[in-house]
Design a protein around this motif. Structure first.
Motif, mmCIF file in Angstrom:
data_model
loop_
_atom_site.group_PDB
_atom_site.id
_atom_site.type_symbol
_atom_site.label_atom_id
_atom_site.label_comp_id
_atom_site.label_asym_id
_atom_site.label_seq_id
_atom_site.Cartn_x
_atom_site.Cartn_y
_atom_site.Cartn_z
ATOM 1 N N ARG A 43 -2.513 -4.215 -11.621
ATOM 2 C CA ARG A 43 -1.571 -3.818 -12.566
ATOM 3 C C ARG A 43 -0.969 -2.588 -12.177
ATOM 4 N N ARG A 44 -1.862 -1.575 -11.920
ATOM 5 C CA ARG A 44 -1.189 -0.204 -11.515
ATOM 6 C C ARG A 44 -0.411 -0.115 -10.567
ATOM 7 N N PHE A 45 -0.546 -0.837 -9.421
ATOM 8 C CA PHE A 45 0.480 -0.963 -8.332
ATOM 9 C C PHE A 45 2.058 -1.714 -8.703
ATOM 10 N N ALA A 46 1.352 -2.762 -9.582
ATOM 11 C CA ALA A 46 2.579 -3.513 -9.787
ATOM 12 C C ALA A 46 3.502 -2.760 -10.592
ATOM 13 N N GLN A 47 3.127 -1.910 -11.585
ATOM 14 C CA GLN A 47 3.735 -1.057 -12.397
ATOM 15 C C GLN A 47 4.808 -0.293 -11.623
ATOM 16 N N GLU A 48 4.375 0.157 -10.484
ATOM 17 C CA GLU A 48 5.125 1.308 -9.653
ATOM 18 C C GLU A 48 5.643 0.860 -8.640
ATOM 19 N N THR A 49 5.392 -0.205 -7.786
ATOM 20 C CA THR A 49 6.106 -0.622 -6.472
ATOM 21 C C THR A 49 5.665 -2.054 -6.243
ATOM 22 N N GLY A 50 6.382 -2.281 -4.916
ATOM 23 C CA GLY A 50 6.248 -3.733 -4.505
ATOM 24 C C GLY A 50 5.254 -3.457 -3.129
ATOM 25 N N VAL A 51 5.299 -4.720 -2.355
ATOM 26 C CA VAL A 51 4.445 -4.739 -1.060
ATOM 27 C C VAL A 51 4.725 -3.376 0.082
ATOM 28 N N ALA A 52 5.925 -3.232 -0.073
ATOM 29 C CA ALA A 52 6.311 -2.290 1.104
ATOM 30 C C ALA A 52 5.751 -0.789 0.653
ATOM 31 N N GLY A 53 6.084 -0.473 -0.635
ATOM 32 C CA GLY A 53 5.550 0.683 -1.135
ATOM 33 C C GLY A 53 4.082 0.661 -1.180
ATOM 34 N N ALA A 54 3.302 -0.336 -1.591
ATOM 35 C CA ALA A 54 1.777 -0.472 -1.756
ATOM 36 C C ALA A 54 1.480 -0.144 -0.120
ATOM 37 N N LEU A 55 2.048 -0.706 1.051
ATOM 38 C CA LEU A 55 1.433 -0.572 2.220
ATOM 39 C C LEU A 55 1.782 1.107 2.899
#
Length: 484
Positions: A43-55
């Motif tokens: 949830r915390r990552f999905a609130q901020e960014t997609g896969v590219a941003g997460a990588l």
């Protein structure tokens, strides 16, 4: 009691420190890091960014935190006489007052972090008992209070016993997380992953998306310095550095995997709306209701184990700081079982206070998570800065190549930690000042006990900055410029 009497009393109460093996130190690092954070990542990552941003975020966080891990490894070797890690390095590098701030900040971050564990446990149970809400109701706070005082009495029984429990719990809690990753890979949907790749749901730049995840990555990596904190308990000094690197690499692989595979299960817009622990809901969407139950049970075991480890570390920092005369003398007392009871009690009390404060927060879990990260950044920055300082000295080591490598690592770690302070934003920096400034009372108590000058001219400047920041923070809260 006179100074001489105090010394005699301390000597009588402080036994020979318990000795810990490489395996135990490594499990304490893993046990400290694998707690509430990993279960909140989808949830915390999905609130901020997609896969590219997460990588990108995990690449930055992994590199930066690995550099910090190398810093703690290098300092354990080059400065083997410094105990309690973060606090001791800040004091040796920048003086007693900033060393005190590092000790207090690290301790306070551990206590605030412990609040996230109770909030997440109650939120997990709240899925079947609505009265607990998302861990932010009065009933949830009351039950959490009972739990934290039960742990206080458990730890009072002895540090060796608590460390043994932590070793067992570490193994028990890693298994559900690994199973989650494997099941998520099995049910992975390439088209869902592709739709989530660019973070198209977010209007902000990729840089701002990545910045928004930074405090979450700091929180999940807290504990990387766990072996350093327990350096006085290590059987062999070199085990401190080895445990730090082994623990970090193991946990980094798991955390990054949990985040990325989740993007292949659900659209990120749906993930962003999940209740915590979001990992449970992600698995439930893939395999059914048993997945949520499986993760929830693993979470409770994991969080209770992490709470144990962090409570031990919090008390250890206060205890060692008091032994070095940087905290009031009453905090240096310990039992025959090597448990620093006054430090443990003070840690439990602060956790209790913050637990009550979360009742007034809009998002109790994220507030406690972000404040924990922000409080830790000052001690981390000072430790990394100390490493840079000693690597620049001619006597930093006998091998110039080794010194250059350690200097590069230390500079990168320092820059990374400074970037994290920027990423935290003004809100949490000001709230941190509100916590830091009143702590100076403890510093003054310690100085008076030793008959020393309260503040040097340089320390007065630091005091003025901390008070000004705290006042600005209080005004900002009162005026509604920032909110909890």
């Amino acid at each position: 009691m006179s100074h001489a009497d105090a010394g005699t009393d301390t000597a009588a109460r402080v036994p020979t420190a318990a000795k810990l093996t490489l395996l135990t130190l490594t499990t304490m690092v893993v046990g400290s890091m694998v707690g509430a954070g990993v279960f909140s990542l989808p949830r915390r990552f999905a609130q901020e960014t997609g896969v590219a941003g997460a990588l990108i975020a995990w690449t930055i966080a992994g590199t930066g935190m690995l550099m910090l891990a190398f810093v703690f490894q290098a300092l354990a070797i080059r400065r083997p006489r410094l105990d309690a890690g973060v606090y001791a390095y800040a004091k040796a590098g920048f003086g007693e007052y900033l060393g005190f701030f590092a000790a207090f900040g690290y301790w306070a971050s551990a206590c605030v972090g412990n609040v996230t564990y109770w909030v997440l446990i109650m939120s997990t149970i709240g899925a079947i008992w609505p009265a607990l809400g998302e861990g932010d109701t009065v009933l949830a706070a009351a039950l959490s209070s009972v739990g934290l005082w039960c742990f206080y009495f458990l730890i009072r029984r002895g540090i060796k016993e608590a460390a043994a429990i932590n070793r067992i719990v570490t193994v028990a809690k890693v298994v559900p997380i690994l199973v989650f990753v494997l099941l998520a890979l099995f049910y992975f949907e390439a088209d869902v992953f592709a739709d989530n790749f660019g973070g198209a749901d977010y209007s902000g730049s990729l840089f701002n998306q990545v910045r928004g995840t930074m405090l979450a990555t700091v929180f999940v990596f807290l504990g990387v310095e766990g072996a350093s904190v327990y350096s006085r308990h290590a059987k062999r000094r070199e085990d401190v550095g080895r445990a730090t690197i082994l623990g970090f690499l193991s946990v980094f692989a798991v955390f990054a995997s949990v985040t990325i595979v989740s993007y292949g299960i659900m659209p990120m817009g749906e993930m962003a709306e999940l209740r915590q622990p979001s990992m449970a809901a992600v698995l439930e969407s893939a395999v059914g209701s048993w997945g949520s139950v499986f993760v929830s049970v693993g979470l409770i075991v994991s969080v209770l184990g992490a709470y144990l480890a962090w409570t031990l570390m919090a008390a250890e920092v206060l205890f060692v700081a008091a032994k070095d005369d940087d905290m009031p003398r009453f905090l240096r007392r310990s039992t025959a079982a090597d448990v620093p009871v006054p430090a443990l009690l003070m840690s439990t009390v602060l956790t209790q206070v913050v637990l009550v404060i979360t009742l007034f927060s809009d998002d109790a879990f994220n507030f406690a998570l972000d404040l924990t990260s922000a409080l830790t950044l000052i001690p981390f920055l000072l430790a990394a800065g100390f490493a840079v300082k000693i690597m620049l000295r001619p006597d930093a080591g006998d091998a110039s190549a080794g010194r250059r490598r350690d200097l590069t690592v230390s500079v990168v770690a320092t820059l990374y930690t400074a970037f994290l302070l920027y990423a935290a934003g003004l809100k949490f920096v000001l709230v941190s000042f509100i916590v830091y400034a009143p702590a100076t009372i403890l510093f003054v108590m310690a100085r008076r006990e030793q008959g020393k000058q309260l503040f040097s001219p340089r320390e007065l400047v630091i005091l003025a900055v901390s008070i000004a920041g705290a006042i600005l923070g209080v005004v900002a809260l009162a005026a509604g410029w920032i909110s909890l």
